[in-house]
Write an enzyme that holds these catalytic residues in place. Structure first.
Site, PDB file in Angstrom:
ATOM      1  N   ASP A  33      -6.846  11.602   5.639  1.00 55.93           N
ATOM      2  CA  ASP A  33      -6.843  10.302   4.971  1.00 55.93           C
ATOM      3  C   ASP A  33      -5.437   9.693   5.005  1.00 55.93           C
ATOM      4  O   ASP A  33      -4.453  10.355   5.295  1.00 55.93           O
ATOM      5  CB  ASP A  33      -7.262  10.454   3.507  1.00 55.93           C
ATOM      6  CG  ASP A  33      -8.759  10.649   3.325  1.00 55.93           C
ATOM      7  OD1 ASP A  33      -9.475  10.827   4.331  1.00 55.93           O
ATOM      8  OD2 ASP A  33      -9.211  10.635   2.173  1.00 55.93           O
ATOM      9  N   HIS A 260      -4.515  15.239   3.203  1.00 57.77           N
ATOM     10  CA  HIS A 260      -3.542  14.146   3.300  1.00 57.77           C
ATOM     11  C   HIS A 260      -2.254  14.658   3.938  1.00 57.77           C
ATOM     12  O   HIS A 260      -1.200  14.672   3.290  1.00 57.77           O
ATOM     13  CB  HIS A 260      -3.259  13.565   1.911  1.00 57.77           C
ATOM     14  CG  HIS A 260      -4.460  13.016   1.225  1.00 57.77           C
ATOM     15  ND1 HIS A 260      -5.365  13.809   0.551  1.00 57.77           N
ATOM     16  CD2 HIS A 260      -4.921  11.751   1.119  1.00 57.77           C
ATOM     17  CE1 HIS A 260      -6.332  13.054   0.060  1.00 57.77           C
ATOM     18  NE2 HIS A 260      -6.085  11.803   0.381  1.00 57.77           N
TER      19      HIS A 260
END
Length: 316
Positions: A33, A260
């Site tokens: 992400d 992430h």
């Protein structure tokens, strides 16, 4: 760290069979992400995509480093989707809607609000539709072969007040013939208090009715290190051990595991209010040979969102 994923759970859909895999296949998508959020994200994610150490990433189109991420995605045969954005969570680094500041999507300073609750309470449906469409169109105009859609901070799911924008997102996904990140079960997810499974059943039924492909499960692990700032703070070896355990518990079906990964450099330290060290660990984790070894030992199959898009488009 307590991993956010117990084994087992609700039975999977027939998605693995539609992908051409065995009915009991354990398939995962490793997704990064926040691509495009900052240079620290781009340097890590681009490297992982090129090395084949992640299966996909999703770009935050309104962010300052999105043009760099979009240019990379347009130039390379990688799975990159759009991380639909309605929030801007950091204190010192903010971003604004592509559709301008004269809408219900901004706070008093003219940026996306920092929290999901503000979005659910204040955003008008027509403004949400216009903004999310603009973000997707901008990625396509940049030459990206967009593989899928997902959502930053869960701002379209209605987790805070029950007011979701999923019907509008499903219409967008169906119109562009793209799959969307939505799990069929809450098993393994860290959610606010309450029983969200009935709402999820209703949402997945709506996605199915429009032919929008969704995954069986959506897993991650905590955004911050356990014991952060104390003598008990997790180190990299702790994080890796828990992640390897999470992989070993992946059941049959298709499970997206989103992380992430970023460089934990000075830029990220200036950008992010929390989770800097963890994001650096996640970059190391995804490139760690031990992760690839456990995936192989467990017989886990890695797939990409472009594979799911092919199912949705009848190309499999």
């Amino acid at each position: 760290m307590t991993a956010a994923a117990p084994g087992g759970g609700a039975p999977p859909s027939d998605l693995v069979s539609r992908l051409g895999l065995a009915a009991d296949a354990r398939a995962i998508i490793l997704n990064a992400d926040d691509y495009g959020m900052c240079r620290a994200a781009n340097r890590a994610v681009s490297e992982l995509l090129l090395a084949g150490q992640i299966d996909s990433a999703t770009v935050m189109v309104p962010c300052g480093w999105a043009p760099d991420a979009l240019a990379f995605a347009a130039a390379h045969p990688v799975d990159v989707g759009v991380h639909l954005v309605l929030t801007s969570e950091w204190t010192r680094y903010r971003w604004r809607p592509l559709t301008g500041t004269g809408t219900s999507l901004v706070d008093d300073a003219g940026y996306f609000p920092r929290d999901v609750l503000s979005v659910e309470r204040r955003a008008r449906v027509e403004d949400v539709v216009a903004e999310l469409t603009a973000q997707l169109d901008a990625a396509l105009a940049a030459g990206v072969d967009v593989s899928h859609l997902d959502n930053h901070m869960g701002s379209v799911y209605g987790l805070e007040t029950g007011r979701s924008f999923l019907p509008q997102v499903f219409e967008l996904a169906a119109r562009y013939r793209l799959p969307f990140r939505l799990p069929r079960t809450t098993d393994g997810m860290v959610l606010p208090p309450g029983d969200f499974q009935p709402l999820l059943d209703e949402a997945t039924a709506a996605a199915d009715a429009l032919g929008v492909v969704v995954v069986d499960r959506l897993w991650t692990h905590p955004f911050e290190l356990d014991g952060a700032g104390t003598v008990e703070e997790e180190d990299y070896e702790d994080v890796r051990a828990d992640f390897l355990d999470l992989l070993r518990r992946v059941p049959s079906g298709v499970t997206e595991i989103f992380l992430h990964p970023m460089l934990d450099d000075d830029e990220l330290g200036d950008v992010a209010d929390y989770g800097v060290a963890k994001r650096g660990f996640e970059r190391r984790l995804l490139a760690d040979p031990a992760v690839a070894a456990v995936i192989a030992e467990e017989g886990i199959v890695r797939v990409g969102w472009r594979d799911l898009r092919a199912v949705q488009r009848g190309e499999r």
